[in-house]
Design a protein around this motif. Structure first.
Motif, PDB file in Angstrom:
ATOM      1  N   ILE A  84       0.944  -1.116   0.055  1.00 24.25           N
ATOM      2  CA  ILE A  84      -0.168   0.057  -0.154  1.00 24.25           C
ATOM      3  C   ILE A  84       0.815   1.177   0.098  1.00 24.25           C
ATOM      4  N   ARG A  85       0.794   2.145  -1.017  1.00 24.27           N
ATOM      5  CA  ARG A  85       1.739   3.187  -1.394  1.00 24.27           C
ATOM      6  C   ARG A  85       1.064   4.587  -1.181  1.00 24.27           C
ATOM      7  N   PHE A  86       1.635   5.587  -0.768  1.00 22.54           N
ATOM      8  CA  PHE A  86       1.448   6.926  -0.832  1.00 22.54           C
ATOM      9  C   PHE A  86       2.563   7.718  -0.302  1.00 22.54           C
ATOM     10  N   GLN A  87       2.568   8.992  -0.620  1.00 25.38           N
ATOM     11  CA  GLN A  87       3.490   9.953  -0.313  1.00 25.38           C
ATOM     12  C   GLN A  87       3.274  10.964   0.804  1.00 25.38           C
ATOM     13  N   VAL A  88       4.270  11.560   1.737  1.00 23.46           N
ATOM     14  CA  VAL A  88       3.905  12.559   2.254  1.00 23.46           C
ATOM     15  C   VAL A  88       4.944  13.554   1.993  1.00 23.46           C
ATOM     16  N   LYS A  89       4.473  14.707   1.608  1.00 21.43           N
ATOM     17  CA  LYS A  89       5.056  15.955   1.046  1.00 21.43           C
ATOM     18  C   LYS A  89       5.978  16.255   2.207  1.00 21.43           C
ATOM     19  N   GLY A  90       7.435  17.206   1.836  1.00 24.06           N
ATOM     20  CA  GLY A  90       8.107  17.532   2.726  1.00 24.06           C
ATOM     21  C   GLY A  90       7.490  18.700   3.617  1.00 24.06           C
ATOM     22  N   GLU A  91       7.973  18.732   4.954  1.00 23.86           N
ATOM     23  CA  GLU A  91       7.280  19.501   6.023  1.00 23.86           C
ATOM     24  C   GLU A  91       5.824  19.548   6.003  1.00 23.86           C
ATOM     25  N   ARG A  92       5.320  18.302   5.857  1.00 24.90           N
ATOM     26  CA  ARG A  92       3.989  17.938   5.959  1.00 24.90           C
ATOM     27  C   ARG A  92       3.661  16.633   6.838  1.00 24.90           C
ATOM     28  N   THR A  93       2.162  16.727   7.213  1.00 22.42           N
ATOM     29  CA  THR A  93       1.704  15.612   7.943  1.00 22.42           C
ATOM     30  C   THR A  93       0.705  15.054   6.871  1.00 22.42           C
ATOM     31  N   LYS A  94       0.172  13.693   7.194  1.00 22.15           N
ATOM     32  CA  LYS A  94      -0.728  12.901   6.377  1.00 22.15           C
ATOM     33  C   LYS A  94      -1.491  12.094   7.461  1.00 22.15           C
ATOM     34  N   HIS A  95      -2.502  12.384   7.407  1.00 18.85           N
ATOM     35  CA  HIS A  95      -3.512  11.214   8.447  1.00 18.85           C
ATOM     36  C   HIS A  95      -4.481  10.338   7.653  1.00 18.85           C
ATOM     37  N   ILE A  96      -4.353   8.987   7.899  1.00 20.26           N
ATOM     38  CA  ILE A  96      -4.821   8.082   7.121  1.00 20.26           C
ATOM     39  C   ILE A  96      -5.802   7.061   8.109  1.00 20.26           C
ATOM     40  N   ARG A  97      -6.959   7.179   7.800  1.00 22.26           N
ATOM     41  CA  ARG A  97      -7.676   6.186   8.441  1.00 22.26           C
ATOM     42  C   ARG A  97      -7.370   4.640   8.015  1.00 22.26           C
ATOM     43  N   THR A  98      -7.153   3.719   9.007  1.00 22.34           N
ATOM     44  CA  THR A  98      -6.610   2.536   8.819  1.00 22.34           C
ATOM     45  C   THR A  98      -7.561   1.725   7.625  1.00 22.34           C
ATOM     46  N   ASP A  99      -9.023   1.881   8.124  1.00 18.47           N
ATOM     47  CA  ASP A  99      -9.939   1.149   7.152  1.00 18.47           C
ATOM     48  C   ASP A  99     -10.018   1.828   5.734  1.00 18.47           C
ATOM     49  N   TYR A 100      -9.184   3.040   5.697  1.00 13.17           N
ATOM     50  CA  TYR A 100      -9.192   3.400   4.027  1.00 13.17           C
ATOM     51  C   TYR A 100      -8.099   2.779   3.263  1.00 13.17           C
ATOM     52  N   LEU A 101      -7.156   2.078   3.977  1.00 11.30           N
ATOM     53  CA  LEU A 101      -6.014   1.515   3.438  1.00 11.30           C
ATOM     54  C   LEU A 101      -6.376   0.236   2.421  1.00 11.30           C
ATOM     55  N   VAL A 102      -6.140   0.321   1.167  1.00  7.84           N
ATOM     56  CA  VAL A 102      -6.488  -0.592   0.221  1.00  7.84           C
ATOM     57  C   VAL A 102      -5.242  -1.131  -0.714  1.00  7.84           C
ATOM     58  N   GLY A 103      -5.115  -2.209  -0.574  1.00  2.19           N
ATOM     59  CA  GLY A 103      -4.142  -3.207  -1.336  1.00  2.19           C
ATOM     60  C   GLY A 103      -4.552  -3.130  -2.923  1.00  2.19           C
TER      61      GLY A 103
END
Length: 126
Positions: free
Chosen positions: A57-76
């Protein structure tokens, strides 16, 4: 590039209840902080007691940023997701050091509970 954080993190205790009460929905989330100026490439693996893992499961977090991800939204890749009522664990890997926090909103009772903790960071010098 700064070196705050780690490139590998584990969260061993994941569980989203099947039912919630009231207006709030039980859920869990990972929050990533990338304090460097570069974009971090993130890969998550989800482990289960009985089922095969959900990998890549892949995504990016831009520099000097945060990312919040609900685990039930993670999709293989095969559209497999974390099901409610099924224990799971997470491995979070990053292309550069980040900070990972885990939060749980338990809304199964009228007195809701919010729990948050830092994930377990692997010290690459081991």
């Amino acid at each position: 590039m700064n070196k705050y954080g780690s490139t590998t993190w584990f969260i061993p205790d994941g569980f989203i209840p099947k039912k919630s009460s009231g207006e709030l929905e039980s859920h869990e989330a990972i929050c990533l902080l990338n304090s460097s100026k570069e974009t971090a490439e993130i890969t998550v693996t989800v482990y289960f007691e009985e089922d095969e893992p959900i990998k890549d499961i892949r995504f990016q977090v831009k520099g000097e940023r945060t990312k919040h991800i609900r685990t039930d939204y993670l999709v293989g890749k095969d559209e497999k997701k974390i099901l409610r009522g099924v224990p799971y664990a997470l491995k979070v890997e990053s292309s550069l050091p980040v900070i990972v926090q885990f939060s749980r909103m338990d809304a199964t009772q009228s007195a809701n509970t919010l729990m948050t903790t830092m994930a377990y960071a692997i010290n690459e010098s081991y």
